[in-house]
Design a protein around this motif. Structure first.
Motif, PDB file in Angstrom:
ATOM      1  N   GLU A  94       0.824  -1.220   0.000  1.00  0.00           N
ATOM      2  CA  GLU A  94       0.000   0.000   0.000  1.00  0.00           C
ATOM      3  C   GLU A  94       0.852   1.261   0.000  1.00  0.00           C
ATOM      4  O   GLU A  94       0.580   2.200  -0.750  1.00  0.00           O
ATOM      5  CB  GLU A  94      -0.944  -0.009   1.210  1.00  0.00           C
ATOM      6  N   ILE A  95       1.882   1.300   0.823  1.00  0.00           N
ATOM      7  CA  ILE A  95       2.726   2.495   0.920  1.00  0.00           C
ATOM      8  C   ILE A  95       3.566   2.667  -0.341  1.00  0.00           C
ATOM      9  O   ILE A  95       3.679   3.778  -0.882  1.00  0.00           O
ATOM     10  CB  ILE A  95       3.605   2.443   2.182  1.00  0.00           C
ATOM     11  N   ALA A  96       4.157   1.581  -0.840  1.00  0.00           N
ATOM     12  CA  ALA A  96       4.988   1.673  -2.044  1.00  0.00           C
ATOM     13  C   ALA A  96       4.154   2.036  -3.271  1.00  0.00           C
ATOM     14  O   ALA A  96       4.607   2.803  -4.126  1.00  0.00           O
ATOM     15  CB  ALA A  96       5.744   0.363  -2.271  1.00  0.00           C
ATOM     16  N   GLU A  97       2.938   1.513  -3.368  1.00  0.00           N
ATOM     17  CA  GLU A  97       2.063   1.891  -4.491  1.00  0.00           C
ATOM     18  C   GLU A  97       1.671   3.358  -4.388  1.00  0.00           C
ATOM     19  O   GLU A  97       1.598   4.057  -5.395  1.00  0.00           O
ATOM     20  CB  GLU A  97       0.827   0.995  -4.535  1.00  0.00           C
ATOM     21  N   TRP A  98       1.403   3.820  -3.175  1.00  0.00           N
ATOM     22  CA  TRP A  98       1.118   5.236  -2.969  1.00  0.00           C
ATOM     23  C   TRP A  98       2.321   6.072  -3.406  1.00  0.00           C
ATOM     24  O   TRP A  98       2.178   7.097  -4.079  1.00  0.00           O
ATOM     25  CB  TRP A  98       0.772   5.469  -1.505  1.00  0.00           C
ATOM     26  N   GLY A  99       3.519   5.622  -3.042  1.00  0.00           N
ATOM     27  CA  GLY A  99       4.738   6.320  -3.455  1.00  0.00           C
ATOM     28  C   GLY A  99       4.877   6.376  -4.960  1.00  0.00           C
ATOM     29  O   GLY A  99       5.138   7.437  -5.537  1.00  0.00           O
TER      30      GLY A  99
ATOM     31  N   ALA B 141      10.659  -9.016  -4.254  1.00  0.00           N
ATOM     32  CA  ALA B 141       9.705 -10.078  -3.936  1.00  0.00           C
ATOM     33  C   ALA B 141       8.259  -9.739  -4.269  1.00  0.00           C
ATOM     34  O   ALA B 141       7.467 -10.643  -4.548  1.00  0.00           O
ATOM     35  CB  ALA B 141       9.819 -10.426  -2.451  1.00  0.00           C
ATOM     36  N   ILE B 142       7.907  -8.462  -4.230  1.00  0.00           N
ATOM     37  CA  ILE B 142       6.515  -8.053  -4.437  1.00  0.00           C
ATOM     38  C   ILE B 142       6.469  -7.056  -5.587  1.00  0.00           C
ATOM     39  O   ILE B 142       6.918  -5.915  -5.445  1.00  0.00           O
ATOM     40  CB  ILE B 142       5.930  -7.408  -3.161  1.00  0.00           C
ATOM     41  N   PRO B 143       5.929  -7.464  -6.713  1.00  0.00           N
ATOM     42  CA  PRO B 143       5.869  -6.530  -7.836  1.00  0.00           C
ATOM     43  C   PRO B 143       4.893  -5.377  -7.567  1.00  0.00           C
ATOM     44  O   PRO B 143       3.777  -5.595  -7.107  1.00  0.00           O
ATOM     45  CB  PRO B 143       5.385  -7.386  -9.004  1.00  0.00           C
ATOM     46  N   ILE B 144       5.359  -4.169  -7.821  1.00  0.00           N
ATOM     47  CA  ILE B 144       4.537  -2.971  -7.697  1.00  0.00           C
ATOM     48  C   ILE B 144       4.288  -2.463  -9.116  1.00  0.00           C
ATOM     49  O   ILE B 144       5.240  -2.222  -9.857  1.00  0.00           O
ATOM     50  CB  ILE B 144       5.254  -1.880  -6.860  1.00  0.00           C
ATOM     51  N   PRO B 145       3.021  -2.311  -9.497  1.00  0.00           N
ATOM     52  CA  PRO B 145       2.736  -1.788 -10.844  1.00  0.00           C
ATOM     53  C   PRO B 145       3.432  -0.445 -11.052  1.00  0.00           C
ATOM     54  O   PRO B 145       3.311   0.456 -10.233  1.00  0.00           O
ATOM     55  CB  PRO B 145       1.214  -1.622 -10.855  1.00  0.00           C
ATOM     56  N   GLY B 146       4.210  -0.349 -12.104  1.00  0.00           N
ATOM     57  CA  GLY B 146       4.963   0.872 -12.374  1.00  0.00           C
ATOM     58  C   GLY B 146       6.300   0.910 -11.664  1.00  0.00           C
ATOM     59  O   GLY B 146       7.030   1.879 -11.773  1.00  0.00           O
ATOM     60  N   GLY B 147       6.632  -0.138 -10.922  1.00  0.00           N
ATOM     61  CA  GLY B 147       7.905  -0.196 -10.209  1.00  0.00           C
ATOM     62  C   GLY B 147       7.875   0.606  -8.927  1.00  0.00           C
ATOM     63  O   GLY B 147       6.841   1.115  -8.509  1.00  0.00           O
ATOM     64  N   THR B 148       9.015   0.709  -8.283  1.00  0.00           N
ATOM     65  CA  THR B 148       9.138   1.483  -7.047  1.00  0.00           C
ATOM     66  C   THR B 148       9.908   2.765  -7.340  1.00  0.00           C
ATOM     67  O   THR B 148      10.558   2.897  -8.376  1.00  0.00           O
ATOM     68  CB  THR B 148       9.867   0.667  -5.962  1.00  0.00           C
ATOM     69  N   ILE B 149       9.840   3.701  -6.410  1.00  0.00           N
ATOM     70  CA  ILE B 149      10.548   4.966  -6.603  1.00  0.00           C
ATOM     71  C   ILE B 149      12.043   4.712  -6.721  1.00  0.00           C
ATOM     72  O   ILE B 149      12.695   5.247  -7.615  1.00  0.00           O
ATOM     73  CB  ILE B 149      10.243   5.941  -5.446  1.00  0.00           C
ATOM     74  N   LYS B 150      12.596   3.908  -5.828  1.00  0.00           N
ATOM     75  CA  LYS B 150      14.020   3.559  -5.888  1.00  0.00           C
ATOM     76  C   LYS B 150      14.166   2.295  -6.713  1.00  0.00           C
ATOM     77  O   LYS B 150      13.500   1.293  -6.464  1.00  0.00           O
ATOM     78  CB  LYS B 150      14.563   3.330  -4.467  1.00  0.00           C
ATOM     79  N   ASN B 151      15.008   2.353  -7.723  1.00  0.00           N
ATOM     80  CA  ASN B 151      15.256   1.185  -8.561  1.00  0.00           C
ATOM     81  C   ASN B 151      15.911   0.111  -7.701  1.00  0.00           C
ATOM     82  O   ASN B 151      16.954   0.321  -7.104  1.00  0.00           O
ATOM     83  CB  ASN B 151      16.165   1.581  -9.728  1.00  0.00           C
ATOM     84  N   CYS B 152      15.310  -1.043  -7.661  1.00  0.00           N
ATOM     85  CA  CYS B 152      15.783  -2.115  -6.802  1.00  0.00           C
ATOM     86  C   CYS B 152      17.205  -2.570  -7.165  1.00  0.00           C
ATOM     87  O   CYS B 152      17.940  -3.026  -6.306  1.00  0.00           O
ATOM     88  CB  CYS B 152      14.814  -3.300  -6.869  1.00  0.00           C
TER      89      CYS B 152
END
Length: 179
Positions: A11-16, A84-95
């Protein structure tokens, strides 16, 4: 992995990820700048008292927190949530730009060590120190590189080492003055 922690992470990462681009830039800058703010607060605390232990205790505690968190990561070997958990559009920080292991959060551990040590040495700064530490922990989840339980574990480790750092300096020949 703890299921509630994974859900909160998502939830937090998708919000980000859904936040505007300028927020992404601010979050990436802030997650590093907050540790620099702690270093500045440490210098301010030292300037107030001009006592070497007031400078050393927070810096050594934060350094120890970072070191121990890295050692623990290599034992626990928990994958980063961005792997481990795909976030649509990726995360703010490139893993790909961060180390593989996530538990505990080194940034959160260092922030908590700074916050606890500074709070023990200068009680009036407690609210600011705690707020900065909480922002540091939240930013690590927001940019997508840590689970909430990584941050909480980092906070616990850092708080313990912050306390030990101040007590060690208090019990040494270099007595600390608190106010």
């Amino acid at each position: 992995m703890l299921e509630p922690s994974a859900e909160w992470y998502r939830e937090i990462a998708e919000w980000g990820t859904a936040s505007p681009g300028w927020v992404h830039g601010l979050a990436l800058f802030g997650t590093q700048a907050l540790l620099a703010a702690f270093a500045a607060l440490t210098l301010l605390a030292w300037w107030r008292t001009r006592r070497l232990p007031v400078l050393l205790a927070p810096l050594l505690a934060a350094g120890a927190a970072w070191l121990f968190s890295d050692l623990i990561k290599n034992v626990v070997r928990q994958d980063r949530p961005c792997l481990a958990i795909p976030i649509p559009g990726g995360t703010i920080k490139n893993c790909a730009e961060v180390s593989v292991w996530s538990l505990p959060s080194s940034h959160s551990a260092a922030a908590a060590a700074f916050a606890v040590a500074l709070s023990m040495l200068w009680r009036r700064i407690t609210a600011i120190a705690v707020l900065l530490a909480l922002l540091e922990g939240f930013s690590r989840i927001f940019i997508g590189v840590h689970y909430p339980h990584d941050v909480l574990t980092g906070f616990l480790l850092g708080a313990a080492l912050g306390t030990v750092g101040v007590l060690a300096c208090n019990n040494s020949r270099l007595r600390l003055q608190t106010s």
